[in-house]
Design a protein around this motif. Structure first.
Motif, short mmCIF file in Angstrom:
data_model
loop_
_atom_site.label_atom_id
_atom_site.label_comp_id
_atom_site.label_asym_id
_atom_site.label_seq_id
_atom_site.Cartn_x
_atom_site.Cartn_y
_atom_site.Cartn_z
N PHE A 1 17.55 70.76 53.59
CA PHE A 1 16.46 70.44 54.52
C PHE A 1 16.87 69.29 55.42
CE2 PHE A 1 12.59 71.88 51.72
CZ PHE A 1 13.22 73.10 51.51
N SER A 2 16.28 69.29 56.62
CA SER A 2 16.57 68.23 57.57
C SER A 2 15.29 67.85 58.31
CB SER A 2 17.64 68.68 58.55
OG SER A 2 17.89 67.68 59.52
N ILE A 3 14.99 66.57 58.33
CA ILE A 3 13.81 66.08 59.05
C ILE A 3 14.27 65.47 60.36
CG2 ILE A 3 13.86 63.81 57.90
CD1 ILE A 3 10.78 63.85 57.99
N SER A 4 13.46 65.68 61.40
CA SER A 4 13.77 65.10 62.70
C SER A 4 12.46 64.82 63.43
CB SER A 4 14.65 66.04 63.53
OG SER A 4 13.99 67.27 63.75
N ARG A 5 12.57 64.07 64.54
CA ARG A 5 11.37 63.77 65.29
C ARG A 5 11.65 63.85 66.78
NH1 ARG A 5 10.00 57.37 64.92
NH2 ARG A 5 8.24 58.14 66.19
N ASP A 6 10.61 64.11 67.52
CA ASP A 6 10.66 64.10 68.97
C ASP A 6 9.61 63.10 69.43
OD1 ASP A 6 10.38 64.49 71.71
OD2 ASP A 6 10.75 66.64 71.57
N LYS A 7 10.07 61.88 69.76
CA LYS A 7 9.13 60.83 70.13
C LYS A 7 8.35 61.19 71.38
CE LYS A 7 11.70 56.95 68.12
NZ LYS A 7 12.34 55.65 68.40
N THR A 8 8.99 61.90 72.31
CA THR A 8 8.34 62.20 73.58
C THR A 8 7.16 63.14 73.40
OG1 THR A 8 9.79 64.06 74.06
CG2 THR A 8 10.52 61.89 74.79
N LYS A 9 7.19 63.94 72.33
CA LYS A 9 6.12 64.90 72.09
C LYS A 9 5.24 64.50 70.92
CE LYS A 9 8.74 68.82 73.93
NZ LYS A 9 9.30 70.16 73.64
N ASN A 10 5.54 63.35 70.30
CA ASN A 10 4.77 62.90 69.13
C ASN A 10 4.77 63.96 68.04
OD1 ASN A 10 4.04 60.45 70.48
ND2 ASN A 10 2.52 61.63 71.62
N MET A 11 5.94 64.47 67.78
CA MET A 11 6.08 65.52 66.78
C MET A 11 7.23 65.19 65.84
SD MET A 11 5.53 69.00 69.01
CE MET A 11 5.40 70.03 67.53
N TRP A 12 7.16 65.73 64.65
CA TRP A 12 8.31 65.73 63.76
C TRP A 12 8.42 67.09 63.08
CZ3 TRP A 12 4.27 62.32 63.34
CH2 TRP A 12 3.46 62.36 62.20
N PHE A 13 9.61 67.34 62.56
CA PHE A 13 9.95 68.68 62.13
C PHE A 13 10.65 68.65 60.77
CE2 PHE A 13 9.03 70.08 66.36
CZ PHE A 13 9.43 69.04 67.17
N LEU A 14 10.58 69.78 60.09
CA LEU A 14 11.33 69.94 58.86
C LEU A 14 12.06 71.28 58.94
CD1 LEU A 14 11.91 68.66 56.06
CD2 LEU A 14 10.13 70.17 55.15
N GLN A 15 13.36 71.21 59.12
CA GLN A 15 14.18 72.41 59.11
C GLN A 15 14.59 72.68 57.68
OE1 GLN A 15 15.12 74.51 61.69
NE2 GLN A 15 15.96 75.76 60.04
N MET A 16 14.22 73.86 57.20
CA MET A 16 14.47 74.22 55.80
C MET A 16 15.43 75.41 55.76
SD MET A 16 10.64 73.80 54.22
CE MET A 16 9.96 75.18 55.16
N ASN A 17 16.60 75.19 55.24
CA ASN A 17 17.61 76.24 55.12
C ASN A 17 17.89 76.55 53.66
OD1 ASN A 17 17.94 76.17 57.97
ND2 ASN A 17 19.47 74.54 57.81
N SER A 18 18.52 77.66 53.42
CA SER A 18 18.89 78.07 52.05
C SER A 18 17.70 77.95 51.11
CB SER A 18 20.05 77.20 51.54
OG SER A 18 21.18 77.31 52.39
N LEU A 19 16.58 78.47 51.55
CA LEU A 19 15.35 78.34 50.78
C LEU A 19 15.45 79.07 49.45
CD1 LEU A 19 12.85 78.59 53.72
CD2 LEU A 19 12.84 76.77 52.00
N LYS A 20 14.79 78.48 48.46
CA LYS A 20 14.78 79.01 47.11
C LYS A 20 13.34 79.31 46.70
CE LYS A 20 18.60 75.91 45.85
NZ LYS A 20 19.03 74.84 44.92
N PRO A 21 13.14 80.23 45.76
CA PRO A 21 11.77 80.51 45.30
C PRO A 21 11.05 79.26 44.83
CG PRO A 21 13.24 82.23 44.55
CD PRO A 21 14.11 81.18 45.18
N GLU A 22 11.76 78.32 44.25
CA GLU A 22 11.12 77.09 43.78
C GLU A 22 10.69 76.16 44.91
OE1 GLU A 22 14.08 78.33 42.82
OE2 GLU A 22 15.55 76.71 42.43
N ASP A 23 11.02 76.49 46.13
CA ASP A 23 10.52 75.73 47.28
C ASP A 23 9.13 76.19 47.69
OD1 ASP A 23 13.83 75.87 48.66
OD2 ASP A 23 12.88 74.14 47.71
N THR A 24 8.64 77.25 47.08
CA THR A 24 7.32 77.77 47.41
C THR A 24 6.26 76.71 47.15
OG1 THR A 24 7.90 80.07 46.99
CG2 THR A 24 5.57 79.47 46.76
#
Length: 115
Positions: free
Chosen positions: A67-90
């Motif tokens: 997982f990777s967290i990032s933010r866009d200050k100009t849009k007042n947003m942040w994100f969570l990119q989730m890769n290689s997801l597993k059933p236990e991430d549910t």
């Protein structure tokens, strides 16, 4: 007051990816920290990832490297990119912000990973 709205949850197969977004509105200039928490079935809410005011990031051990967290200050947003997801991430993923020592939460978005 700060309002947080998540988007981007859904159903994905194991090994797949999803990207969550959190849009902040209100008194956003006072947001100190921001991040993502989740509540998986049968467990308490837990930290997934967060960004501190100076830009330091930390992740739960269970998601490091996936997982990777990032933010866009100009849009007042942040994100969570989730890769290689597993059933236990549910679980239900909620965005979070700390503003003047007060916690704010989004309504949560469901992430379901099928095996």
């Amino acid at each position: 007051q700060v309002q947080l709205v998540e988007s981007g949850g859904g159903l994905v197969q194991a090994g797949g990816s999803l990207r969550l977004s959190c849009a902040a509105s209100g008194v956003i200039s006072y947001i100190n920290y921001m991040g993502w928490y989740r509540q998986t079935p049968g467990n308490e809410r837990e930290l997934v990832a967060r960004i501190f005011g100076g830009g330091t990031i930390n992740y739960a051990d269970s998601v490091k490297g996936r997982f990777s967290i990032s933010r866009d200050k100009t849009k007042n947003m942040w994100f969570l990119q989730m890769n290689s997801l597993k059933p236990e991430d549910t679980g239900v993923y909620s965005c979070w912000a700390l503003v003047r020592q007060r916690d704010y939460w989004g309504q949560g978005t469901q992430v379901t990973v099928s095996s």
